[in-house]
Design an enzyme around this catalytic site. Structure first.
Site, PDB file in Angstrom:
ATOM      1  N   ASN A  98       0.807  -1.219   0.000  1.00 16.72           N
ATOM      2  CA  ASN A  98       0.000   0.000   0.000  1.00 16.72           C
ATOM      3  C   ASN A  98       0.843   1.273   0.000  1.00 16.72           C
ATOM      4  O   ASN A  98       0.355   2.336  -0.398  1.00 16.72           O
ATOM      5  CB  ASN A  98      -0.949   0.013   1.205  1.00 16.72           C
ATOM      6  CG  ASN A  98      -0.216  -0.013   2.533  1.00 16.72           C
ATOM      7  OD1 ASN A  98       0.714  -0.795   2.725  1.00 16.72           O
ATOM      8  ND2 ASN A  98      -0.624   0.818   3.465  1.00 16.72           N
ATOM      9  N   SER A 139     -11.471  -4.783  -0.703  1.00 14.36           N
ATOM     10  CA  SER A 139     -12.071  -3.624  -0.041  1.00 14.36           C
ATOM     11  C   SER A 139     -12.790  -2.768  -1.069  1.00 14.36           C
ATOM     12  O   SER A 139     -12.243  -2.480  -2.141  1.00 14.36           O
ATOM     13  CB  SER A 139     -10.988  -2.797   0.657  1.00 14.36           C
ATOM     14  OG  SER A 139     -11.526  -1.597   1.181  1.00 14.36           O
ATOM     15  N   THR A 156     -27.386  -8.440   9.473  1.00 13.23           N
ATOM     16  CA  THR A 156     -28.063  -7.955   8.273  1.00 13.23           C
ATOM     17  C   THR A 156     -27.075  -7.246   7.367  1.00 13.23           C
ATOM     18  O   THR A 156     -26.303  -6.391   7.806  1.00 13.23           O
ATOM     19  CB  THR A 156     -29.203  -6.993   8.658  1.00 13.23           C
ATOM     20  OG1 THR A 156     -30.121  -7.693   9.506  1.00 13.23           O
ATOM     21  CG2 THR A 156     -29.932  -6.484   7.426  1.00 13.23           C
ATOM     22  N   CYS A 203      -3.672   4.471   7.508  1.00 13.39           N
ATOM     23  CA  CYS A 203      -4.377   3.457   8.287  1.00 13.39           C
ATOM     24  C   CYS A 203      -4.189   3.635   9.785  1.00 13.39           C
ATOM     25  O   CYS A 203      -4.494   2.738  10.557  1.00 13.39           O
ATOM     26  CB  CYS A 203      -3.912   2.066   7.867  1.00 13.39           C
ATOM     27  SG  CYS A 203      -2.134   1.827   8.023  1.00 13.39           S
TER      28      CYS A 203
END
Length: 385
Positions: free
Chosen positions: A154, A202, A241, A328
């Site tokens: 990354n 992602s 859900t 991050c």
């Protein structure tokens, strides 16, 4: 509003129009677990997105499990406790790379004492000899080895030799998890080829909304013990859900990312243009990972004599959004663990430029203007000193 250029796609790609429309359309949908007409309509949205995400990596829709993001996907997979059918299956040790994203480096659900961190070379490529030696020493009497590695870094954009890693892991009877978060939509991925067992994806890295990720399995022979237990959603692999709007947007972004792969060389040309600007205006700039295969959209470099956070702020004030390393850690700027793993002293840090298909020549000119100002102030400071 003054013009701005967004050069931070590896942190989060801009929400694409198709994903935005899909999110809005799904906001009023019913519960996809309901059996009435409204519920079935919502279920079709989920399954349509599942097909799109599977297509992005040439996988099978029934092998896609939606999560709240890549970190949850990683934590789901990084566990000693697995099942093969109804039988328990144990992974006794996790092997990760020192340059991996923190969601892999953390070890997931493995105790710290059961995690081995493998080194990389100065180019950011995993030490394959160290991997082979570590797996050769693995005691299978206790359980199987689980190897988790990033497909593309990354920060540096360095692409790992997945096929070579896979051969070593498979020869040792191990299981291979590939963090494909940065690779998806930037290099072709094919989970059907059999090199890897599981992929981590992602949504917001490919132009979808935040709050959606996925585990994609190569087969349905074995799965980890669920991280989130409760209802039977996602075939019992992830209860709760479904976040329907985020999943719908993820699917739309996946379709667009797959189509955009044909334009990746145009992205590379613009990345190279950015690096040419850097080399022209800062001749002593240092590029990290440039000697290894890299993502076409990523450049990671340092300006000697200038702290990365200082340069980042200067770029931002000049209208250019980029990162000092990864994003991050809640916006914190600190030493790059990736550069440390590469054996590079990181006293001042590095800047990451990460672009996308929508990056324009005008964006690069804005970057040039910003860097010219920064380089000029740097030269003045050095002269005064």
């Amino acid at each position: 509003m003054a013009a701005r250029a967004y050069f931070d796609h590896n942190a989060s790609a801009p929400l694409c129009d198709a994903a935005r429309a899909a999110v809005v359309a799904a906001l009023g949908a019913a519960n996809p677990s309901s059996v009435h007409s409204e519920g079935r309509a919502a279920r079709r949205i989920v399954e349509d997105a599942r097909r799109a995400v599977a297509a992005l990596v040439n996988g099978r829709p029934e092998h896609v499990v939606f999560t709240s993001g890549a970190t949850e996907a990683a934590t789901t997979l990084l566990t000693p406790d697995w099942q093969m059918g109804r039988a328990a299956l144990r992974m006794s040790r996790l092997y990760v790379c020192q340059a991996d994203h923190p969601c892999l480096l953390s070890g997931g659900r493995f105790p710290a004492g059961q995690v081995t961190r493998l080194g990389v070379g100065g180019d950011g490529i995993l030490d394959l000899a160290a991997l082979e030696a570590a797996l050769a020493a693995h005691d299978k009497a206790d359980g199987l080895p689980l190897v988790a590695i990033h497909a593309a870094n990354n920060e540096t954009g360095v692409i790992q030799p997945v096929e070579a890693i896979s051969r070593i892991v498979k020869a040792a009877g191990g299981v291979l998890v590939l963090d494909a978060v940065q690779a998806a939509g930037r290099i072709p991925l094919d989970i059907s080829a059999g090199s890897v067992d599981y992929l981590i994806l992602s949504s917001h890295k490919i132009g979808g909304p935040k709050g959606a990720g996925a585990v994609v399995a190569a087969a349905d022979l074995m799965m980890p013990k669920p991280l989130v237990a409760g209802g039977g959603q996602e075939k019992g692999h992830r209860a709760g859900t479904e976040n329907l709007p985020a999943i719908a947007g993820f699917g739309a972004a996946a379709r667009q990312a797959l189509a955009a792969l044909v334009a990746i060389e145009a992205v590379r040309a613009r990345r190279d243009a950015v690096e040419s600007v850097v080399s022209e205006l800062v001749p002593d700039a240092v590029f990290f990972g440039a000697g290894a295969p890299r993502l076409a959209n990523t450049s990671f470099f340092a300006i000697p004599g200038m702290k990365a956070e200082t340069a980042q702020i200067a770029f931002d004030l000049a209208g250019v959004a980029l990162s000092a390393g990864s994003a991050c850690s809640s916006g914190k700027v600190g030493p790059s663990h990736v550069l440390k793993a590469m054996g590079i002293s990181d006293g001042q840090g590095a800047l990451r430029v990460s672009i996308g298909p929508a990056t324009t020549d005008e964006d690069i000119e804005l970057f040039r203007t910003a860097l010219a100002g920064i380089a000029g102030r740097r030269a003045g400071t050095e002269k005064a000193a």
